[in-house]
Design a protein around this motif. Sequence first.
Motif, PDB file in Angstrom:
ATOM      1  N   LEU A  92      84.061 100.709  47.183  1.00  0.00           N
ATOM      2  CA  LEU A  92      84.476  99.485  47.742  1.00  0.00           C
ATOM      3  C   LEU A  92      84.127  99.726  49.343  1.00  0.00           C
ATOM      4  O   LEU A  92      83.805 101.072  49.272  1.00  0.00           O
ATOM      5  CB  LEU A  92      85.675 100.108  47.505  1.00  0.00           C
ATOM      6  CG  LEU A  92      87.299  99.967  48.212  1.00  0.00           C
ATOM      7  CD1 LEU A  92      87.358  98.206  47.989  1.00  0.00           C
ATOM      8  CD2 LEU A  92      89.124 100.278  47.792  1.00  0.00           C
ATOM      9  N   GLU A  93      83.659  98.912  49.939  1.00  0.00           N
ATOM     10  CA  GLU A  93      83.103  99.155  51.727  1.00  0.00           C
ATOM     11  C   GLU A  93      84.109  98.461  52.336  1.00  0.00           C
ATOM     12  O   GLU A  93      84.755  97.597  52.539  1.00  0.00           O
ATOM     13  CB  GLU A  93      81.764  98.033  51.650  1.00  0.00           C
ATOM     14  CG  GLU A  93      81.553  97.798  52.607  1.00  0.00           C
ATOM     15  CD  GLU A  93      81.164  99.450  53.099  1.00  0.00           C
ATOM     16  OE1 GLU A  93      79.872 100.759  52.791  1.00  0.00           O
ATOM     17  OE2 GLU A  93      81.104  99.497  54.361  1.00  0.00           O
ATOM     18  N   ASN A  94      84.997  99.712  52.512  1.00  0.00           N
ATOM     19  CA  ASN A  94      85.789  99.778  54.204  1.00  0.00           C
ATOM     20  C   ASN A  94      85.428  99.025  55.694  1.00  0.00           C
ATOM     21  O   ASN A  94      86.699  98.812  56.308  1.00  0.00           O
ATOM     22  CB  ASN A  94      86.773 100.853  53.834  1.00  0.00           C
ATOM     23  CG  ASN A  94      87.758 100.714  52.899  1.00  0.00           C
ATOM     24  OD1 ASN A  94      88.093  99.902  52.775  1.00  0.00           O
ATOM     25  ND2 ASN A  94      87.791 102.753  52.360  1.00  0.00           N
ATOM     26  N   ALA A 100      89.199  95.274  54.172  1.00  0.00           N
ATOM     27  CA  ALA A 100      87.961  96.286  52.100  1.00  0.00           C
ATOM     28  C   ALA A 100      87.004  94.883  51.705  1.00  0.00           C
ATOM     29  O   ALA A 100      87.785  93.641  51.271  1.00  0.00           O
ATOM     30  CB  ALA A 100      89.214  96.859  51.288  1.00  0.00           C
ATOM     31  N   GLU A 101      86.395  94.997  51.187  1.00  0.00           N
ATOM     32  CA  GLU A 101      85.421  94.124  50.293  1.00  0.00           C
ATOM     33  C   GLU A 101      84.434  95.239  49.241  1.00  0.00           C
ATOM     34  O   GLU A 101      84.311  97.003  49.529  1.00  0.00           O
ATOM     35  CB  GLU A 101      84.215  93.935  50.517  1.00  0.00           C
ATOM     36  CG  GLU A 101      84.035  92.428  51.464  1.00  0.00           C
ATOM     37  CD  GLU A 101      82.869  92.272  52.397  1.00  0.00           C
ATOM     38  OE1 GLU A 101      82.859  90.850  52.458  1.00  0.00           O
ATOM     39  OE2 GLU A 101      82.145  93.346  52.745  1.00  0.00           O
ATOM     40  N   TYR A 102      84.216  94.958  47.808  1.00  0.00           N
ATOM     41  CA  TYR A 102      83.956  95.837  46.822  1.00  0.00           C
ATOM     42  C   TYR A 102      82.578  94.890  46.852  1.00  0.00           C
ATOM     43  O   TYR A 102      81.979  94.355  47.055  1.00  0.00           O
ATOM     44  CB  TYR A 102      83.767  95.400  45.608  1.00  0.00           C
ATOM     45  CG  TYR A 102      85.695  95.298  45.214  1.00  0.00           C
ATOM     46  CD1 TYR A 102      86.257  96.800  44.996  1.00  0.00           C
ATOM     47  CD2 TYR A 102      86.659  94.636  45.414  1.00  0.00           C
ATOM     48  CE1 TYR A 102      87.393  97.472  45.116  1.00  0.00           C
ATOM     49  CE2 TYR A 102      87.853  95.681  45.202  1.00  0.00           C
ATOM     50  CZ  TYR A 102      88.584  96.266  44.189  1.00  0.00           C
ATOM     51  OH  TYR A 102      89.564  96.869  44.659  1.00  0.00           O
TER      52      TYR A 102
END
Length: 357
Positions: A92-94, A100-102
Amino acid sequence: FDMFFLAFVERLFRPTFKKDDLVLGKKLGEGAFGVVYRASLAKKPSSKVPYQKEGDLVLKKATEYGAVEIWMNERVRRACANSCADFVHGFLENSSKKGAEYWLIWRYEGEATLYDLMQSKEFPYNVETMMLREVQDLPRGLERENRIIQTIMRQLLFALDGLHSTGIVHRDFKPQNIIFSEGSRTFKIIDLGAAADLRVGINYIPKEFLLDPRYAAPEQYIMSTQTPSAPSAPVATALSPVLWQMNLPDRFDIYSAGLIFLQMAFSGLRSDSALIQFNRQLKRCDFDLNAWRKSIEPRASSDLRKGFELLDLDGGIGWELLTSMVRYKAGQRISAKGALAHPYFDREGLLVLSLMQ
Ligand code: ADP
Ligand code: MG
């Protein structure tokens, strides 16, 4: 299944890859649920990066469905690694401005999907060249084309059997989601974004809009009465192997695989518009391929005639396999394992069959 779920959550919130560890390259694809880029590792990645090997990568920045896709890829990596593109890491990239994106990372397998290869006039010989890198002594013609298509179908069914034996149904099996791996010189499955894991009951999105209508089986979506329509998080419900048996959800992919087989045999059915027209015709024939053949063959173009001829080789064993994959009722479709044992793939079987005629 709490253990599974906790392990899953724990993985997601332990980012070992950071945004800056990757250098993005060309955009490879953009769907409704994410963007895919070619990427490589930064010159000085952080020490926590679990993947220090050389080589190109692929990065998918995914929206809400990314969580399921990570789950599926981790499971595939452990259970049937050869079926799918080599998964490296998902997290998970915050820090993105969009929220938030995966982020999902795979090894870059090669530049061509089965779709790309099928659009070429050289198909299936272009595949043969990539697989063998040498010229066959057999003259060009139906026999040789049939052999290449056999090899491709065997690889696709082998990969599907791996997924199905793991309890995963792909649900978006189509030439665009099959990549030719230049390393192993075989086809591998990609894009598990619409997949369902029936053993653990992770099945986010049985929504029709996610499925590609060109390749979807008539039942449209699987396990519809057992699964909630669109939960906001992965659901852990226990679905027993008995349910798997009753619904045979794997046969959804078999139908799609049958349509791919059809498109490989019939050059005239490879375009999207031709496939859509075929689907309409088949529906009018109540999904009976033999009825479709009867209706179409008398006035068939040379393209179509060539397809029938190819499938009629060796006593019609190819046509037999095709008709056991593309059937209205899921329960009447052959399984991936069953198809692999079909005499279409068996040289000795072929011989026996032709002797019997
Ligand atoms: P989408 O959700 O956009 O359909 P996919 O996972 O199907 O995402 O990937 C989009 C495209 O990116 C594919 O059609 C393929 O061309 C390319 N691609 C995806 N994964 C890989 C990979 N591991 N190696 C090489 N190319 C890939
Ligand atoms: Mg795709």
